[in-house]
Design an enzyme around this catalytic site. Structure first.
Site, PDB file in Angstrom:
ATOM      1  N   ASN A  41       0.842  -1.195   0.000  1.00 29.88           N
ATOM      2  CA  ASN A  41       0.000   0.000   0.000  1.00 29.88           C
ATOM      3  C   ASN A  41       0.879   1.248   0.000  1.00 29.88           C
ATOM      4  O   ASN A  41       1.966   1.278   0.583  1.00 29.88           O
ATOM      5  CB  ASN A  41      -1.034   0.008   1.129  1.00 29.88           C
ATOM      6  CG  ASN A  41      -0.488  -0.208   2.519  1.00 29.88           C
ATOM      7  OD1 ASN A  41       0.571  -0.790   2.701  1.00 29.88           O
ATOM      8  ND2 ASN A  41      -1.212   0.258   3.509  1.00 29.88           N
ATOM      9  N   GLU A  54      -3.050  -4.726  -2.872  1.00 30.06           N
ATOM     10  CA  GLU A  54      -3.566  -5.656  -3.882  1.00 30.06           C
ATOM     11  C   GLU A  54      -3.638  -4.977  -5.247  1.00 30.06           C
ATOM     12  O   GLU A  54      -3.270  -5.554  -6.269  1.00 30.06           O
ATOM     13  CB  GLU A  54      -4.972  -6.133  -3.500  1.00 30.06           C
ATOM     14  CG  GLU A  54      -5.029  -6.900  -2.191  1.00 30.06           C
ATOM     15  CD  GLU A  54      -5.238  -6.021  -0.966  1.00 30.06           C
ATOM     16  OE1 GLU A  54      -4.746  -4.870  -0.939  1.00 30.06           O
ATOM     17  OE2 GLU A  54      -5.888  -6.487  -0.019  1.00 30.06           O
TER      18      GLU A  54
HETATM   19  N1  THU Z   1      -5.220  -1.488   2.720  1.00 32.11           N
HETATM   20  C1  THU Z   1      -4.645  -2.319   1.793  1.00 32.11           C
HETATM   21  O1  THU Z   1      -3.602  -1.996   1.225  1.00 32.11           O
HETATM   22  N2  THU Z   1      -5.249  -3.480   1.530  1.00 32.11           N
HETATM   23  C2  THU Z   1      -6.328  -3.974   2.202  1.00 32.11           C
HETATM   24  O2  THU Z   1      -6.751  -5.082   1.937  1.00 32.11           O
HETATM   25  C3  THU Z   1      -6.975  -3.150   3.244  1.00 32.11           C
HETATM   26  C4  THU Z   1      -6.458  -1.772   3.381  1.00 32.11           C
HETATM   27  C5  THU Z   1      -4.512  -0.245   3.051  1.00 32.11           C
HETATM   28  C6  THU Z   1      -5.135   1.037   2.591  1.00 32.11           C
HETATM   29  C7  THU Z   1      -4.525   2.019   3.574  1.00 32.11           C
HETATM   30  O3  THU Z   1      -3.230   2.381   3.123  1.00 32.11           O
HETATM   31  C8  THU Z   1      -4.368   1.211   4.854  1.00 32.11           C
HETATM   32  O4  THU Z   1      -4.392  -0.145   4.453  1.00 32.11           O
HETATM   33  C9  THU Z   1      -5.443   1.475   5.883  1.00 32.11           C
HETATM   34  O5  THU Z   1      -6.704   1.363   5.335  1.00 32.11           O
END
Ligand code: THU
Length: 135
Positions: A41, A54
């Site tokens: 992320n 993802e």
């Molecule tokens: N996030 C992801 O990268 N994947 C997930 O499946 C859930 C949430 C990230 C988005 C944001 O950077 C952080 O987690 C908190 O929501």
């Protein structure tokens, strides 16, 4: 192969850029031909441009010409917590998977290399809207 994919997701998580949520996520996407694409992320000071792990993995793969996928492993949790809980993909990421993946695409949620749950895309996104609806 599941354990290898989880290991790759943990490596991807090391690159997470999360100065705002401090919630670090890593994903490893397995293409049909065996190539693994990592994603993390990536957050942003303006918040909405942030991207989930993802989708980072999917967009890396698709932008390199990949269109067929078998599975994705996902690991995530707060940066200060030693043990992880299962981190399920958000609704937007499930919809991105739906664009490129079959119903039996495997989604592996892991806490460690040996503790994991396996779902199909159909289980996590039933009654969905996809490319066929526009044909
Ligand atoms: N996030 C992801 O990268 N994947 C997930 O499946 C859930 C949430 C990230 C988005 C944001 O950077 C952080 O987690 C908190 O929501």
């Amino acid at each position: 192969m599941i354990e290898k994919l989880i290991e790759e997701a943990f490596l991807a998580r090391e690159c997470a850029y999360t100065p705002y949520s401090h919630f670090r996520v890593g994903a490893a996407l397995l293409a049909e031909n065996g190539t693994i694409y990592r994603g993390c992320n990536i957050e942003n000071a303006a918040y909405t441009p942030s991207n989930c792990a993802e989708r980072t993995a999917f967009f890396k793969a698709v932008s390199e010409g990949e269109r067929s996928f078998r599975a994705i492993a996902i690991v995530g949790g707060k940066e200060d917590e030693e043990s992880l809980d299962y981190c399920a993909p958000c609704g937007v990421c499930r919809q991105v998977m739906r664009e490129f993946c079959p119903d039996d695409f495997r989604i592996i949620l892991a806490k460690s290399a040996t503790e994991y749950q396996v779902y199909t895309l159909k289980q996590l996104l039933p009654e969905s809207f996809g490319p066929d609806n526009l044909k």
